[in-house]
Design a protein around this motif. Structure first.
Motif, PDB file in Angstrom:
ATOM      1  N   GLN B 236       0.922  -1.465   0.190  1.00 64.01           N
ATOM      2  CA  GLN B 236      -0.100  -0.030   0.082  1.00 64.01           C
ATOM      3  C   GLN B 236       0.454   1.254   0.248  1.00 64.01           C
ATOM      4  N   PHE B 237       1.666   1.505   1.050  1.00 66.09           N
ATOM      5  CA  PHE B 237       2.428   2.610   1.059  1.00 66.09           C
ATOM      6  C   PHE B 237       3.972   2.480  -0.473  1.00 66.09           C
ATOM      7  N   LEU B 238       3.995   1.966  -0.662  1.00 62.31           N
ATOM      8  CA  LEU B 238       4.562   1.992  -1.879  1.00 62.31           C
ATOM      9  C   LEU B 238       4.139   2.106  -3.405  1.00 62.31           C
ATOM     10  N   VAL B 239       2.567   1.284  -3.155  1.00 62.92           N
ATOM     11  CA  VAL B 239       1.708   2.037  -4.573  1.00 62.92           C
ATOM     12  C   VAL B 239       1.420   3.250  -4.390  1.00 62.92           C
ATOM     13  N   ALA B 240       1.002   3.796  -3.214  1.00 62.03           N
ATOM     14  CA  ALA B 240       0.455   5.572  -2.799  1.00 62.03           C
ATOM     15  C   ALA B 240       1.880   6.644  -2.690  1.00 62.03           C
ATOM     16  N   SER B 241       2.714   5.801  -2.896  1.00 64.73           N
ATOM     17  CA  SER B 241       4.249   6.787  -3.354  1.00 64.73           C
ATOM     18  C   SER B 241       4.380   7.190  -4.213  1.00 64.73           C
ATOM     19  N   SER B 417     -11.510  17.533  -6.051  1.00 66.63           N
ATOM     20  CA  SER B 417     -10.612  17.615  -5.447  1.00 66.63           C
ATOM     21  C   SER B 417     -11.126  18.600  -3.966  1.00 66.63           C
ATOM     22  N   SER B 418     -11.436  19.633  -3.944  1.00 62.65           N
ATOM     23  CA  SER B 418     -11.885  20.105  -2.833  1.00 62.65           C
ATOM     24  C   SER B 418     -12.111  19.339  -1.444  1.00 62.65           C
ATOM     25  N   PHE B 419     -12.779  18.532  -2.009  1.00 60.80           N
ATOM     26  CA  PHE B 419     -13.491  17.872  -0.890  1.00 60.80           C
ATOM     27  C   PHE B 419     -11.846  16.922  -0.334  1.00 60.80           C
ATOM     28  N   ALA B 420     -11.150  16.169  -1.111  1.00 54.24           N
ATOM     29  CA  ALA B 420     -10.213  15.593  -1.293  1.00 54.24           C
ATOM     30  C   ALA B 420      -9.490  15.535  -0.434  1.00 54.24           C
ATOM     31  N   LEU B 421      -8.777  17.357  -0.569  1.00 57.91           N
ATOM     32  CA  LEU B 421      -8.343  17.959  -0.391  1.00 57.91           C
ATOM     33  C   LEU B 421      -9.110  18.409   1.307  1.00 57.91           C
ATOM     34  N   GLY B 422      -9.335  18.227   1.672  1.00 59.72           N
ATOM     35  CA  GLY B 422      -9.627  18.872   2.669  1.00 59.72           C
ATOM     36  C   GLY B 422     -10.787  17.935   4.119  1.00 59.72           C
ATOM     37  N   TYR B 423     -10.454  16.703   2.873  1.00 53.78           N
ATOM     38  CA  TYR B 423     -10.447  15.315   3.674  1.00 53.78           C
ATOM     39  C   TYR B 423      -9.008  15.233   4.293  1.00 53.78           C
ATOM     40  N   PHE B 424      -7.977  15.293   3.213  1.00 55.88           N
ATOM     41  CA  PHE B 424      -6.802  15.010   4.192  1.00 55.88           C
ATOM     42  C   PHE B 424      -7.007  15.816   4.943  1.00 55.88           C
ATOM     43  N   ILE B 425      -6.417  17.016   4.497  1.00 56.09           N
ATOM     44  CA  ILE B 425      -6.328  18.249   5.722  1.00 56.09           C
ATOM     45  C   ILE B 425      -6.455  17.563   7.324  1.00 56.09           C
ATOM     46  N   PRO B 433     -10.062   9.885  11.139  1.00 52.76           N
ATOM     47  CA  PRO B 433      -9.083   8.877  11.327  1.00 52.76           C
ATOM     48  C   PRO B 433      -8.664   8.754   9.741  1.00 52.76           C
ATOM     49  N   ASP B 434      -7.136   8.154  10.017  1.00 50.63           N
ATOM     50  CA  ASP B 434      -6.423   8.311   9.087  1.00 50.63           C
ATOM     51  C   ASP B 434      -6.528   6.403   9.145  1.00 50.63           C
ATOM     52  N   LYS B 435      -7.038   6.006   8.984  1.00 55.14           N
ATOM     53  CA  LYS B 435      -7.013   4.616   8.423  1.00 55.14           C
ATOM     54  C   LYS B 435      -8.880   5.250   7.433  1.00 55.14           C
ATOM     55  N   ILE B 436      -9.325   4.137   6.543  1.00 49.18           N
ATOM     56  CA  ILE B 436     -10.548   3.489   6.163  1.00 49.18           C
ATOM     57  C   ILE B 436     -10.658   2.094   5.961  1.00 49.18           C
ATOM     58  N   LEU B 437     -11.080   0.970   6.884  1.00 50.35           N
ATOM     59  CA  LEU B 437     -11.299   0.161   6.962  1.00 50.35           C
ATOM     60  C   LEU B 437     -10.527  -0.900   7.427  1.00 50.35           C
ATOM     61  N   GLY B 438      -9.456   0.140   7.673  1.00 53.37           N
ATOM     62  CA  GLY B 438      -8.126  -1.094   7.885  1.00 53.37           C
ATOM     63  C   GLY B 438      -7.098  -0.646   7.067  1.00 53.37           C
ATOM     64  N   GLN B 439      -7.056   0.330   6.473  1.00 50.24           N
ATOM     65  CA  GLN B 439      -6.377   0.648   4.674  1.00 50.24           C
ATOM     66  C   GLN B 439      -5.881   2.284   5.114  1.00 50.24           C
ATOM     67  N   ALA B 440      -4.492   2.365   5.091  1.00 46.12           N
ATOM     68  CA  ALA B 440      -3.413   3.363   4.507  1.00 46.12           C
ATOM     69  C   ALA B 440      -4.802   4.279   4.085  1.00 46.12           C
ATOM     70  N   LEU B 441      -5.110   5.446   4.524  1.00 42.10           N
ATOM     71  CA  LEU B 441      -5.595   6.993   3.658  1.00 42.10           C
ATOM     72  C   LEU B 441      -6.180   7.457   2.551  1.00 42.10           C
ATOM     73  N   ASP B 442      -4.029   7.611   2.303  1.00 44.54           N
ATOM     74  CA  ASP B 442      -3.966   8.056   0.798  1.00 44.54           C
ATOM     75  C   ASP B 442      -4.348   6.807  -0.129  1.00 44.54           C
ATOM     76  N   PHE B 443      -3.697   5.532   0.418  1.00 46.44           N
ATOM     77  CA  PHE B 443      -3.747   4.238  -0.939  1.00 46.44           C
ATOM     78  C   PHE B 443      -5.711   4.665  -1.124  1.00 46.44           C
ATOM     79  N   VAL B 444      -6.236   4.722  -0.209  1.00 49.76           N
ATOM     80  CA  VAL B 444      -7.612   4.814  -0.030  1.00 49.76           C
ATOM     81  C   VAL B 444      -8.356   5.470  -1.217  1.00 49.76           C
ATOM     82  N   MET B 445      -7.876   7.107  -1.084  1.00 52.17           N
ATOM     83  CA  MET B 445      -7.828   7.749  -1.194  1.00 52.17           C
ATOM     84  C   MET B 445      -8.029   7.768  -2.609  1.00 52.17           C
ATOM     85  N   TYR B 446      -6.679   7.343  -3.385  1.00 48.73           N
ATOM     86  CA  TYR B 446      -6.069   7.690  -4.756  1.00 48.73           C
ATOM     87  C   TYR B 446      -7.257   6.876  -5.437  1.00 48.73           C
ATOM     88  N   GLY B 447      -7.748   5.223  -4.696  1.00 48.86           N
ATOM     89  CA  GLY B 447      -8.718   4.115  -5.764  1.00 48.86           C
ATOM     90  C   GLY B 447      -9.632   5.134  -5.887  1.00 48.86           C
TER      91      GLY B 447
END
Lengths: 70, 468
Positions: B236-241, B417-425, B433-447
Motif C-alpha cells: 500500500q505504501f509503495l503504490v500510494a508513494s 478535489s476540494s473535498f479530497a484536499l479538505g478530508y486529507f487536511i 481517521p487516517d485509516k479507512i477499513l484498516g487501510q492507509a487513507l492515502d491509498f484508499v483516497m487514490y483509489g
C-alpha cells in the motif's frame, strides 16, 4: 506506426508496473540474489531501468508534434 | 576543514553570483522575470528539474531511509521517479497544448482560465501554499540539523537557515527564474559529483558491495527485503508513494511551470529521460551510504549518522565539498518552491505589469519569512514529511488533469478535489481517521479519486460528443 509503438510502450510500462507490484515485489523475499545484490534491489533496479529505457524510446517516437510550434 | 569550506563556498557563491549577473536585465517584464523568457533548452531544463526534485531530502533523507528501512527504499523513490518521467512524455505534450491555446503564467492562473472560475485558481494556490511551505521548511530544517551537528556551537541553529534563505533571496530577486535555472544547473552537477564521491567511499569502507550486503545480513537481515524492519514498505505504501510521485509534475507548480517554459516539446522529452537517468545515478550512491550506516551506525540518531557518514568519516576536502553539496541541494529545492509560490500568486493578479512584478517580489520575501519561522517547528522525519507534501498537493491532480484533457473541463472535478484536499487536511489534524477499513487513507483516497475522476471524465466526454 509511431502511434502504434507509443500505445505498445504505454501498455508495456503499465503491465510491467502491475506485474512488478503484484508478483515480483513480495514481502520477506531476499533471494535469488544477483552478484550478491538482494532480490528486491536488483529486480527494482531492473524494472526502473526498463521504464527509463521505455521513456527514451517514447521520447523518440512520440507521435504528436509540438503544440507550440503548430 | 574551515579552509576547504571557505575555498569551496567561495567558488560556489562566485558561480551563483555569475549566474545572477548573466540573468539580470534592467527593464525586464514580469513575464521575463517569472518565466525566464520561455526558452530553456534540454540540458538546462533537465538540470533545473532534477535539482528541484532531488533535494536535501534525497541527500540526507534517502541514506537514512536505506539505513533504517532497507533496500525497498529504491522502489519507493527510484522506481516511482522512473514512472514519473515516463508520464512526463504525455503530460508535457498535453500541458503545452493547452497552454498554447489559453496562455500560461502559472498553474493557478492557468486553471482559472481553463475552468473560467476564479475558485479553480484559488484552490491550486491554497493547495500549493499549504503543502509547499512545510516541504520547503523540511529542506531548511534538514540542512540546519546537519550543519548544527557538524559544527556545534559555531552558529545558532536558526542562523544556518537564515543564511540559506538570504542567499536564495538575493540571487532570485536579481535574476528571476533564469538565475534559478542557472543556479539549479550548478547545484545539480555539484550534488551528483559529491554524492558519488561519498557513496563510493562508504562502499569501500564497508568492504565492497558483496561484503556490505553480507554484513547487513548479519546486522539485520530484514533490511534486505520488503517491508523492511519497521514494516514501512508495505505494498500500500509503495503504490500510494508511486502515485503521489508520478503526480508531482501535475500538482507541484514549480515542476509544471518548468515543462511550459522549455523551448520546445523535443527539449521536454529529452529532459524526461535525462531526469530518469539522473534519478538512478543520484539514488544509487545513497543506498551505499545507507548500507554503510546500517553496518556502522545502526542505532545512531539521524543527525549523528549523517554527520559521521557524510563528514567525519570522509577525507577533509570531501567533507567540505559535502557541506557545499548539501547546501546546494537544499538551496535548489528551496528556491524553486518559494519562487513557484510567487509565480502562482502573480498568475492570479490582474494589475499592471509593474504592480505584478513588485507584488511577486514582495510575496517571495514574505513566503521566505514564513518558511524560516516554520522550519523551527518541523520534526526530523524528512522523507516522511516530504511524502505528506507530495500526497497533499496530489489531491488537486484531477483538476489539473481535467484542464489539460478537456477544452471545457467539468467543474465537478473542482468539487471532487476540494473535498479530497479538505478530508486529507482534516486527517493530518487528527479530526478524521487516517485509516479507512484498516487501510492507509492515502491509498484508499487514490483509489476513490481515480474511480470518480474516471467516471466524471468519461461522462463529460460522452456529454460533449452528444452536444456536438
Amino acid at each position: 506506426m509511431k502511434l502504434k509503438i507509443w500505445k505498445i510502450l504505454v501498455l508495456f510500462v503499465s503491465a510491467l508496473c502491475i506485474i512488478s507490484f503484484i508478483f515480483i515485489f513480495k514481502e520477506n523475499k531476499a533471494t535469488p540474489e544477483l552478484f550478491g545484490v538482494p532480490f528486491i534491489f536488483w529486480t527494482g533496479f531492473l524494472v526502473t531501468l526498463l521504464i527509463v529505457i521505455s521513456t527514451y524510446i517514447a521520447s523518440k517516437i512520440f507521435p504528436f508534434d509540438d503544440p507550440k510550434k503548430s | 576543514m574551515i579552509g576547504w569550506l571557505i575555498f569551496f563556498f567561495s567558488i560556489f557563491l562566485g558561480m551563483l553570483g555569475y549566474a545572477s549577473y548573466l540573468s539580470y536585465r534592467k527593464n525586464r517584464t514580469s513575464d521575463e522575470f517569472i518565466l525566464g523568457g520561455s526558452n530553456i533548452g534540454a540540458i538546462l531544463g533537465f538540470l533545473t528539474f532534477s535539482a528541484a526534485l532531488f533535494s536535501a531530502f534525497t541527500f540526507m533523507g534517502m541514506p537514512d531511509f536505506f539505513r533504517t528501512h532497507g533496500v525497498g527504499a529504491w522502489i519507493f523513490l527510484a522506481l516511482s521517479d522512473a514512472l514519473m518521467v515516463f508520464f512526463l512524455i504525455w503530460f508535457g505534450y498535453s500541458l503545452r497544448k493547452r497552454a498554447a491555446l489559453v496562455g500560461y503564467q502559472g498553474v493557478a492562473g492557468f486553471m482559472k482560465s481553463c475552468y473560467g472560475s476564479r475558485y479553480a485558481g484559488y484552490l491550486v494556490f491554497v493547495s500549493s501554499f499549504l503543502f509547499l511551505i512545510p516541504y520547503v521548511s523540511i529542506q531548511i530544517r534538514g540542512i540546519s540539523i546537519f550543519l548544527d551537528a557538524a559544527f556545534p556551537q559555531m552558529l545558532p541553529s536558526w542562523s544556518w537557515a537564515a543564511i540559506l534563505v538570504l542567499i536564495m533571496l538575493v540571487y532570485s530577486q536579481i535574476g528571476g527564474l533564469k538565475a534559478i535555472v542557472y543556479s539549479d544547473a550548478i547545484q545539480g552537477v555539484i550534488m551528483l559529483i559529491v554524492i558519488w564521491i561519498i557513496g563510493l567511499t562508504c562502499l569501500k569502507m564497508a568492504g565492497g558491495w558483496e561484503q556490505a550486503t553480507a554484513r547487513v545480513q548479519a546486522v539485520n537481515s530484514e533490511l534486505l527485503s520488503l517491508p523492511g524492519p519497521k514494516g514501512l514498505f508495505s505494498m500500500q505504501f509503495l503504490v500510494a508513494s508511486a502515485i503521489a510521485i508520478v503526480l508531482i509534475p501535475v500538482s507541484q507548480p514549480q515542476f509544471t511551470t518548468r515543462l511550459v517554459v522549455m523551448k520546445n516539446l523535443k527539449s521536454v522529452h529529452q529532459m524526461a529521460y535525462a531526469v530518469g537517468i539522473f534519478a538512478m545515478l543520484v539514488i544509487l550512491p545513497t543506498a551505499f551510504i545507507g548500507l554503510y550506516g546500517a553496518i556502522k551506525y545502526p542505532d545512531a540518531s539521524t543527525a549523528d549518522f549523517l554527520s559521521q557518514a557524510l563528514l567525519f568519516d570522509q577525507a577533509v576536502p570531501v567533507a567540505a565539498l559535502a557541506v557545499v553539496g548539501l547546501f546546494a541541494a537544499c538551496l535548489s529545492t528551496t528556491n524553486a518552491q518559494i519562487f513557484a509560490l510567487g509565480t502562482e500568486l502573480r498568475s492570479l493578479l490582474s494589475g499592471s505589469d509593474q504592480f505584478n512584478m513588485r507584488a511577486t517580489k514582495i510575496s517571495i520575501l514574505i513566503f521566505s519569512i514564513i518558511v524560516l519561522i516554520f522550519s523551527s517547528y518541523m520534526s526530523d522525519e524528512l522523507v516522511l514529511l516530504a511524502r505528506v507534501s507530495f500526497t497533499g498537493t496530489s489531491m488537486i491532480a484531477p483538476v489539473v488533469l481535467g484542464a489539460v484533457i478537456f477544452k471545457h473541463p467539468p467543474k465537478s472535478l473542482l468539487i471532487l478535489s476540494s473535498f479530497a484536499l479538505g478530508y486529507f487536511i482534516l486527517s493530518l489534524l487528527g479530526i478524521v481517521p487516517d485509516k479507512i477499513l484498516g487501510q492507509a487513507l492515502d491509498f484508499v483516497m487514490y483509489g476513490i479519486l481515480a474511480l470518480i475522476t474516471s467516471v466524471l471524465m468519461i461522462r463529460h466526454h460522452l456529454n460533449q460528443k452528444t452536444l456536438s
